[in-house]
Design a protein around this motif. Structure first.
Motif, PDB file in Angstrom:
ATOM      1  N   LEU A  78       2.562   9.464 -13.007  1.00 33.77           N
ATOM      2  CA  LEU A  78       2.607   8.054 -12.639  1.00 33.77           C
ATOM      3  C   LEU A  78       2.844   7.895 -11.151  1.00 33.77           C
ATOM      4  N   ARG A  79       3.772   8.665 -10.634  1.00 34.20           N
ATOM      5  CA  ARG A  79       4.093   8.562  -9.215  1.00 34.20           C
ATOM      6  C   ARG A  79       2.863   8.831  -8.349  1.00 34.20           C
ATOM      7  N   GLU A  80       2.187   9.919  -8.649  1.00 37.56           N
ATOM      8  CA  GLU A  80       1.017  10.284  -7.844  1.00 37.56           C
ATOM      9  C   GLU A  80      -0.075   9.222  -7.976  1.00 37.56           C
ATOM     10  N   ASP A  81      -0.279   8.748  -9.184  1.00 33.83           N
ATOM     11  CA  ASP A  81      -1.321   7.735  -9.400  1.00 33.83           C
ATOM     12  C   ASP A  81      -1.003   6.441  -8.659  1.00 33.83           C
ATOM     13  N   LEU A  82       0.260   6.034  -8.705  1.00 33.31           N
ATOM     14  CA  LEU A  82       0.633   4.784  -8.028  1.00 33.31           C
ATOM     15  C   LEU A  82       0.462   4.916  -6.524  1.00 33.31           C
ATOM     16  N   ILE A  83       0.911   6.031  -5.992  1.00 37.85           N
ATOM     17  CA  ILE A  83       0.772   6.235  -4.546  1.00 37.85           C
ATOM     18  C   ILE A  83      -0.698   6.252  -4.161  1.00 37.85           C
ATOM     19  N   SER A  84      -1.480   6.971  -4.911  1.00 36.53           N
ATOM     20  CA  SER A  84      -2.904   7.041  -4.625  1.00 36.53           C
ATOM     21  C   SER A  84      -3.562   5.673  -4.761  1.00 36.53           C
ATOM     22  N   CYS A  85      -3.192   4.983  -5.827  1.00 33.68           N
ATOM     23  CA  CYS A  85      -3.759   3.663  -6.104  1.00 33.68           C
ATOM     24  C   CYS A  85      -3.437   2.670  -4.994  1.00 33.68           C
ATOM     25  N   PHE A  86      -2.185   2.567  -4.645  1.00 30.82           N
ATOM     26  CA  PHE A  86      -1.789   1.580  -3.635  1.00 30.82           C
ATOM     27  C   PHE A  86      -2.189   2.003  -2.236  1.00 30.82           C
ATOM     28  N   SER A  87      -2.231   3.291  -2.012  1.00 27.49           N
ATOM     29  CA  SER A  87      -2.708   3.753  -0.713  1.00 27.49           C
ATOM     30  C   SER A  87      -4.155   3.342  -0.519  1.00 27.49           C
ATOM     31  N   GLY A  88      -4.974   3.554  -1.537  1.00 30.50           N
ATOM     32  CA  GLY A  88      -6.382   3.181  -1.452  1.00 30.50           C
ATOM     33  C   GLY A  88      -6.577   1.684  -1.356  1.00 30.50           C
ATOM     34  N   MET A  89      -5.876   0.956  -2.189  1.00 28.82           N
ATOM     35  CA  MET A  89      -6.076  -0.492  -2.247  1.00 28.82           C
ATOM     36  C   MET A  89      -5.606  -1.184  -0.969  1.00 28.82           C
ATOM     37  N   THR A  90      -4.406  -0.846  -0.539  1.00 25.33           N
ATOM     38  CA  THR A  90      -3.884  -1.536   0.631  1.00 25.33           C
ATOM     39  C   THR A  90      -4.692  -1.213   1.871  1.00 25.33           C
ATOM     40  N   LYS A  91      -5.119   0.059   1.959  1.00 27.35           N
ATOM     41  CA  LYS A  91      -5.881   0.403   3.151  1.00 27.35           C
ATOM     42  C   LYS A  91      -7.261  -0.223   3.124  1.00 27.35           C
ATOM     43  N   ALA A  92      -7.779  -0.460   1.922  1.00 25.96           N
ATOM     44  CA  ALA A  92      -9.097  -1.092   1.823  1.00 25.96           C
ATOM     45  C   ALA A  92      -9.013  -2.586   2.112  1.00 25.96           C
ATOM     46  N   SER A  93      -7.928  -3.211   1.661  1.00 23.56           N
ATOM     47  CA  SER A  93      -7.862  -4.671   1.734  1.00 23.56           C
ATOM     48  C   SER A  93      -7.060  -5.204   2.913  1.00 23.56           C
ATOM     49  N   TYR A  94      -6.087  -4.439   3.357  1.00 22.92           N
ATOM     50  CA  TYR A  94      -5.189  -5.001   4.362  1.00 22.92           C
ATOM     51  C   TYR A  94      -5.246  -4.267   5.687  1.00 22.92           C
ATOM     52  N   GLU A  95      -6.122  -3.276   5.766  1.00 17.30           N
ATOM     53  CA  GLU A  95      -6.335  -2.668   7.066  1.00 17.30           C
ATOM     54  C   GLU A  95      -7.823  -2.666   7.332  1.00 17.30           C
ATOM     55  N   GLY A  96      -8.181  -2.324   8.526  1.00 16.52           N
ATOM     56  CA  GLY A  96      -9.594  -2.356   8.884  1.00 16.52           C
ATOM     57  C   GLY A  96     -10.100  -3.787   9.005  1.00 16.52           C
ATOM     58  N   ARG A  97     -11.393  -3.941   8.887  1.00 17.98           N
ATOM     59  CA  ARG A  97     -12.029  -5.238   9.124  1.00 17.98           C
ATOM     60  C   ARG A  97     -11.596  -6.285   8.116  1.00 17.98           C
ATOM     61  N   LEU A  98     -11.505  -5.885   6.863  1.00 18.04           N
ATOM     62  CA  LEU A  98     -11.088  -6.855   5.857  1.00 18.04           C
ATOM     63  C   LEU A  98      -9.646  -7.300   6.088  1.00 18.04           C
ATOM     64  N   GLY A  99      -8.835  -6.357   6.493  1.00 19.19           N
ATOM     65  CA  GLY A  99      -7.427  -6.676   6.755  1.00 19.19           C
ATOM     66  C   GLY A  99      -7.274  -7.701   7.861  1.00 19.19           C
ATOM     67  N   ASP A 100      -8.117  -7.591   8.872  1.00 22.65           N
ATOM     68  CA  ASP A 100      -8.033  -8.531   9.984  1.00 22.65           C
ATOM     69  C   ASP A 100      -8.447  -9.945   9.563  1.00 22.65           C
ATOM     70  N   MET A 101      -9.217 -10.023   8.503  1.00 23.10           N
ATOM     71  CA  MET A 101      -9.668 -11.325   8.031  1.00 23.10           C
ATOM     72  C   MET A 101      -8.719 -11.922   6.990  1.00 23.10           C
ATOM     73  N   MET A 102      -7.909 -11.084   6.389  1.00 21.64           N
ATOM     74  CA  MET A 102      -7.206 -11.456   5.161  1.00 21.64           C
ATOM     75  C   MET A 102      -6.333 -12.699   5.307  1.00 21.64           C
ATOM     76  N   MET A 103      -5.531 -12.740   6.343  1.00 23.35           N
ATOM     77  CA  MET A 103      -4.607 -13.859   6.490  1.00 23.35           C
ATOM     78  C   MET A 103      -5.358 -15.180   6.626  1.00 23.35           C
ATOM     79  N   SER A 104      -6.348 -15.190   7.485  1.00 23.60           N
ATOM     80  CA  SER A 104      -7.133 -16.403   7.662  1.00 23.60           C
ATOM     81  C   SER A 104      -7.887 -16.760   6.390  1.00 23.60           C
ATOM     82  N   LEU A 105      -8.309 -15.739   5.683  1.00 24.35           N
ATOM     83  CA  LEU A 105      -9.024 -15.931   4.423  1.00 24.35           C
ATOM     84  C   LEU A 105      -8.126 -16.610   3.397  1.00 24.35           C
TER      85      LEU A 105
END
Lengths: 198, 198
Positions: A78-105
């Motif tokens: 569970l620990r490994e899956d959660l870390i992997s899951c949230f690492s992937g999701m947060t970096k996809a949605s809240y960093e990079g280009r999408l992340g820069d848009m998120m707040m305004s979105l």
DNA sequence: ATCGATCGCTACGGTACCGTAGCGATTCGC
DNA sequence: GCGAATCGCTACGGTACCGTAGCGATCGAT
């Protein structure tokens, strides 16, 4: 001239969406102007209107263009899956280009039904991924079936989103691991003690 | 005519700030226009400019006008203090008029240094209140001194802010208590087990 | 009561953006 | 290659908002 790999229409579309993403990240959804998109993309304003009937549609498609679906791992831990899951999701949605848009979105989503559906769909999807990971852990007995999955997802997502959006601090692997470990520690003794069998 | 309780200048100021709060809550910071503030407040545009040199200043003062500082209780129980603390803070900042402005405010803060300082100051102050509560618990031995206070504040604040701003769900007392209890459960076994003496 | 300060109102020129239209130039399908 | 579709470019009228100015009315302190 040979037919290029991508048609002109596709190339134009990409250029417009790319400029839109850049602009939304820079000035926000509200101050996004078609004129400026035309300038930055090198695509004529009239052409933009041929592809996208409204600013609303343009933004929605621009978001889709830089949205990636992270993989959900199943390591048996569970620990490994959660870390992997949230690492992937947060970096996809809240960093990079999408992340820069998120707040305004999210701000614009409060007033635009279409954007609201878009943001809500992305949020729900992320929660579903985390929910799956937790339910798999329940299924294999690593965690009690009494676990409040929805609350747990909030306990995991919240601190990360808060750190990125409100505090505007980087989402390090250390933080993700610390949040996961803290929440797991709470689950361990959460309901009646020793619910986590592993 | 007798001299009123509040001078004309004060009354005008209040009307303008009130209309500004309403408008920011409705259309966001970016689409706030002085013309519309003039219409809604009944105060002439030229008069608004006499009081507030820029839209930036106007918004900052409008936020100040509906910001209240919650009390920090000291009941001797960490759980009670945390619930009381976060109940007061979240309801002051993320519900009511300020809550309706918050998302747009945070978005605009990404591009406006002045608003950035304002939002950051409010966030920091809320974190300081929670930090005080935790450090008092450490001082009286209720929690180990090894506790990562900063992380704990994030674990507590995050889920609440996330619930309100991202999911746009109400912050019930039940949720606040559940978050506090979950995090406290994690602290109990967090570092080496049995760190919480009470 | 008076007189200066403040306010409401109207109007102004300037700017930015909207969405559309026309017209050569380029590209794509056949 | 050739016709049709698409695109770049320019220009347009319309709208919304900006920040300022002038002026008569109102208020407030003395």
């Amino acid at each position: 001239m040979v037919t290029p790999a991508v048609s002109r229409a596709e190339r134009v579309r990409e250029q417009v969406l790319d400029a839109t993403v850049e602009l939304v990240a820079a000035v926000g959804v509200e101050r996004l102007s078609i004129d400026e998109v035309a300038n930055r993309s090198g695509v004529a304003k009239s052409t933009i209107y041929r592809h996208f009937p409204s600013k609303q549609v343009l933004v929605v498609e621009a978001v889709h263009a830089c949205t990636s679906i992270p993989l959900v791992t199943d390591s048996g831990s569970l620990r490994e899956d959660l870390i992997s899951c949230f690492s992937g999701m947060t970096k996809a949605s809240y960093e990079g280009r999408l992340g820069d848009m998120m707040m305004s979105l999210m701000d614009a989503a409060q007033r635009d039904p279409e954007l609201n559906r878009l943001v809500r769909a992305q949020t729900d999807q992320k929660r579903r991924f985390a929910t799956e990971v937790l339910e798999r852990a329940i299924a294999r007995g690593e965690v009690s079936a009494d676990l409040d999955v929805d609350l747990t997802v909030t306990l995991l997502s919240g601190p990360l989103v808060y750190t990125k959006l409100v505090r505007r601090m980087p989402l390090t692997n250390e933080l993700i691991a610390a949040v996961v470990d803290s929440v797991l520690a709470g689950i361990d003794v959460g309901i009646a003690g020793g619910l986590r069998t592993k």
